[in-house]
Design a protein around this motif. Structure first.
Motif, PDB file in Angstrom:
ATOM      1  N   SER A 257      43.665  31.805  10.288  1.00 17.31           N
ATOM      2  CA  SER A 257      42.933  31.295   9.125  1.00 17.31           C
ATOM      3  C   SER A 257      41.697  30.482   9.501  1.00 17.31           C
ATOM      4  O   SER A 257      40.860  30.206   8.637  1.00 17.31           O
ATOM      5  CB  SER A 257      43.865  30.415   8.272  1.00 17.31           C
ATOM      6  OG  SER A 257      44.408  29.357   9.043  1.00 17.31           O
TER       7      SER A 257
ATOM      8  N   THR B  59      43.338  25.738   4.324  1.00 20.66           N
ATOM      9  CA  THR B  59      44.489  26.396   4.945  1.00 20.66           C
ATOM     10  C   THR B  59      44.647  26.056   6.424  1.00 20.66           C
ATOM     11  O   THR B  59      45.747  25.708   6.887  1.00 20.66           O
ATOM     12  CB  THR B  59      44.401  27.922   4.758  1.00 20.66           C
ATOM     13  OG1 THR B  59      44.349  28.234   3.363  1.00 20.66           O
ATOM     14  CG2 THR B  59      45.604  28.614   5.380  1.00 20.66           C
TER      15      THR B  59
ATOM     16  N   SER C  16      51.690  30.084   1.244  1.00 20.43           N
ATOM     17  CA  SER C  16      50.828  31.151   0.750  1.00 20.43           C
ATOM     18  C   SER C  16      50.127  31.887   1.888  1.00 20.43           C
ATOM     19  O   SER C  16      49.715  31.287   2.887  1.00 20.43           O
ATOM     20  CB  SER C  16      49.780  30.574  -0.206  1.00 20.43           C
ATOM     21  OG  SER C  16      48.862  31.558  -0.601  1.00 20.43           O
ATOM     22  N   ASN C  17      49.971  33.191   1.739  1.00 18.19           N
ATOM     23  CA  ASN C  17      49.218  34.001   2.698  1.00 18.19           C
ATOM     24  C   ASN C  17      47.724  33.989   2.395  1.00 18.19           C
ATOM     25  O   ASN C  17      46.916  34.485   3.191  1.00 18.19           O
ATOM     26  CB  ASN C  17      49.726  35.446   2.691  1.00 18.19           C
ATOM     27  CG  ASN C  17      51.116  35.562   3.287  1.00 18.19           C
ATOM     28  OD1 ASN C  17      51.441  34.864   4.247  1.00 18.19           O
ATOM     29  ND2 ASN C  17      51.935  36.446   2.721  1.00 18.19           N
ATOM     30  N   SER C  18      47.356  33.442   1.250  1.00 23.49           N
ATOM     31  CA  SER C  18      45.952  33.350   0.876  1.00 23.49           C
ATOM     32  C   SER C  18      45.263  32.290   1.733  1.00 23.49           C
ATOM     33  O   SER C  18      45.795  31.199   1.931  1.00 23.49           O
ATOM     34  CB  SER C  18      45.826  32.989  -0.603  1.00 23.49           C
ATOM     35  OG  SER C  18      44.481  32.753  -0.961  1.00 23.49           O
ATOM     36  N   VAL C  19      44.092  32.616   2.238  1.00 27.04           N
ATOM     37  CA  VAL C  19      43.339  31.672   3.077  1.00 27.04           C
ATOM     38  C   VAL C  19      42.328  30.927   2.199  1.00 27.04           C
ATOM     39  O   VAL C  19      41.443  31.523   1.604  1.00 27.04           O
ATOM     40  CB  VAL C  19      42.619  32.401   4.224  1.00 27.04           C
ATOM     41  CG1 VAL C  19      41.755  31.426   5.018  1.00 27.04           C
ATOM     42  CG2 VAL C  19      43.630  33.073   5.143  1.00 27.04           C
ATOM     43  N   GLN C  20      42.491  29.624   2.145  1.00 29.39           N
ATOM     44  CA  GLN C  20      41.613  28.748   1.390  1.00 29.39           C
ATOM     45  C   GLN C  20      40.890  27.796   2.347  1.00 29.39           C
ATOM     46  O   GLN C  20      41.230  27.734   3.527  1.00 29.39           O
ATOM     47  CB  GLN C  20      42.435  27.954   0.362  1.00 29.39           C
ATOM     48  CG  GLN C  20      43.228  28.794  -0.605  1.00 29.39           C
ATOM     49  CD  GLN C  20      42.348  29.612  -1.527  1.00 29.39           C
ATOM     50  OE1 GLN C  20      41.196  29.238  -1.798  1.00 29.39           O
ATOM     51  NE2 GLN C  20      42.848  30.727  -2.019  1.00 29.39           N
TER      52      GLN C  20
ATOM     53  N   GLU D 284      51.217  25.793  -1.013  1.00 29.57           N
ATOM     54  CA  GLU D 284      49.946  25.961  -0.309  1.00 29.57           C
ATOM     55  C   GLU D 284      50.169  26.370   1.138  1.00 29.57           C
ATOM     56  O   GLU D 284      49.419  27.168   1.695  1.00 29.57           O
ATOM     57  CB  GLU D 284      49.130  24.668  -0.357  1.00 29.57           C
ATOM     58  CG  GLU D 284      48.722  24.235  -1.747  1.00 29.57           C
ATOM     59  CD  GLU D 284      49.800  23.410  -2.437  1.00 29.57           C
ATOM     60  OE1 GLU D 284      49.647  23.113  -3.631  1.00 29.57           O
ATOM     61  OE2 GLU D 284      50.807  23.059  -1.779  1.00 29.57           O
ATOM     62  N   LEU D 285      51.209  25.822   1.767  1.00 27.65           N
ATOM     63  CA  LEU D 285      51.510  26.161   3.154  1.00 27.65           C
ATOM     64  C   LEU D 285      52.108  27.557   3.251  1.00 27.65           C
ATOM     65  O   LEU D 285      51.800  28.324   4.170  1.00 27.65           O
ATOM     66  CB  LEU D 285      52.480  25.136   3.748  1.00 27.65           C
ATOM     67  CG  LEU D 285      52.851  25.338   5.221  1.00 27.65           C
ATOM     68  CD1 LEU D 285      51.641  25.134   6.121  1.00 27.65           C
ATOM     69  CD2 LEU D 285      53.977  24.390   5.622  1.00 27.65           C
TER      70      LEU D 285
ATOM     71  N   ARG E  37      47.891  24.084   7.992  1.00 29.94           N
ATOM     72  CA  ARG E  37      48.758  24.744   8.974  1.00 29.94           C
ATOM     73  C   ARG E  37      48.744  23.998  10.308  1.00 29.94           C
ATOM     74  O   ARG E  37      49.777  23.894  10.973  1.00 29.94           O
ATOM     75  CB  ARG E  37      48.311  26.195   9.170  1.00 29.94           C
ATOM     76  CG  ARG E  37      48.581  27.091   7.970  1.00 29.94           C
ATOM     77  CD  ARG E  37      48.030  28.500   8.202  1.00 29.94           C
ATOM     78  NE  ARG E  37      48.351  29.390   7.097  1.00 29.94           N
ATOM     79  CZ  ARG E  37      47.990  30.672   7.033  1.00 29.94           C
ATOM     80  NH1 ARG E  37      47.272  31.198   8.024  1.00 29.94           N
ATOM     81  NH2 ARG E  37      48.317  31.409   6.004  1.00 29.94           N
TER      82      ARG E  37
END
Length: 275
Positions: free
Chosen positions: A201, A171, A164-168, A161-162, A175
């Motif tokens: 993010s 996120t 990943s470049n995907s913004v959830q 999860e950390l 971070r």
């Protein structure tokens, strides 16, 4: 406490409305209006939200949504022991584990980080959805920091999860916790990079990552009314964030952290925590 005339029970979540259908119509509407006030006030006026939650609790203590709302209101006012009791009651009523992370954080709030870590290794965590698992990771990292285990906190936050470049939705908070832990460990350069990633993010500005990054870059903010108006203002540096190496933390098996005997029934069948 008075409720504004324009507040209606129809403003609450449909699932909660469905739960309230077990109550007489007039009572359900009164409970719903108090729950609306809890939701509206909990961020900015948590003490008032707490008072409304107590009213709802007196009216309908057998409704899981009411116990949950009372728990969050107590949690927002740092009444962690009371919040934990309400969350336990809601969990027993619904049979779900979605409140597990906030229950663990209540243990932290009561000065019992070891209990929070026990819960982080419990089987219930595997039943959480992705947001719940991320929240549990954040709580566990906080418990590690409570115990002075900064390096362990950093490892706890690392994972797919950390990386990943995907913004959830989680996120920015994940971070931010990682950047803050790096700074606490004296790893300032890495911390700066991750605070920069938080800014990328954090679209709604829910964190103070911009201020933290500016502090790391030596930027001083001058009060326009009292500061030196002629003093130059430095621009914060833009730093390319470096990828984190994915690392897996091994959960330790633990046993259930509370007993069914934590509760007793009053004359009307309500669940109450023992003193």
């Amino acid at each position: 406490m008075p409720i504004p005339d324009d507040v209606t029970g129809r403003e609450i979540d449909k699932d909660v409305q469905q739960e309230l259908q077990s109550l007489p119509k007039g009572l359900a509407e009164d409970v719903a209006r108090n729950l609306v006030m809890v939701a509206n006030l909990i961020d900015d006026e948590p003490e008032q939200a707490y008072e409304y939650s107590r009213i709802a609790l007196r009216l309908a203590s057998r409704v899981a949504a009411v116990r949950e709302a009372a728990g969050f209101a107590a949690y927002a006012t740092q009444k962690y022991n009371e919040a934990l009791g309400e969350f336990r009651a809601a969990k027993r009523m619904t049979g779900t584990v979605e409140l597990w992370p906030v229950m663990a954080d209540c243990e932290r709030g009561m000065g019992r980080p070891e209990k929070a870590l026990d819960m982080a290794g419990a089987p219930e965590v595997q039943k959480l959805d992705k947001p719940g698992q991320v929240e549990m990771r954040l709580v566990a990292a906080g418990a590690r920091r409570d115990l002075g285990q900064i390096d362990a906190a950093i490892v706890t936050l690392q994972g797919p999860e950390l990386a990943s470049n995907s913004v959830q939705p989680w996120t920015a908070r994940l971070r931010y916790a990682y950047a803050d832990a790096l700074l606490a460990a004296g790893r300032e350069d890495e911390s700066r990079e991750w605070f920069a990633k938080v800014i990328e993010s954090d679209k709604d500005g829910s964190t103070d990552a911009s201020d933290r990054l500016a502090e790391l870059d030596g930027v001083e903010f001058v009060d326009a009314l009292h500061g030196d108006a002629d003093a130059p203002v430095a621009e914060p540096a833009v730093v390319d964030a470096a990828p984190v190496q994915e690392d897996e933390d091994e959960d330790e098996g633990v046993e259930e952290y509370y007993d069914e005997d934590d509760f007793e029934l009053d004359d009307e069948g309500d669940e109450d925590r023992k003193a």
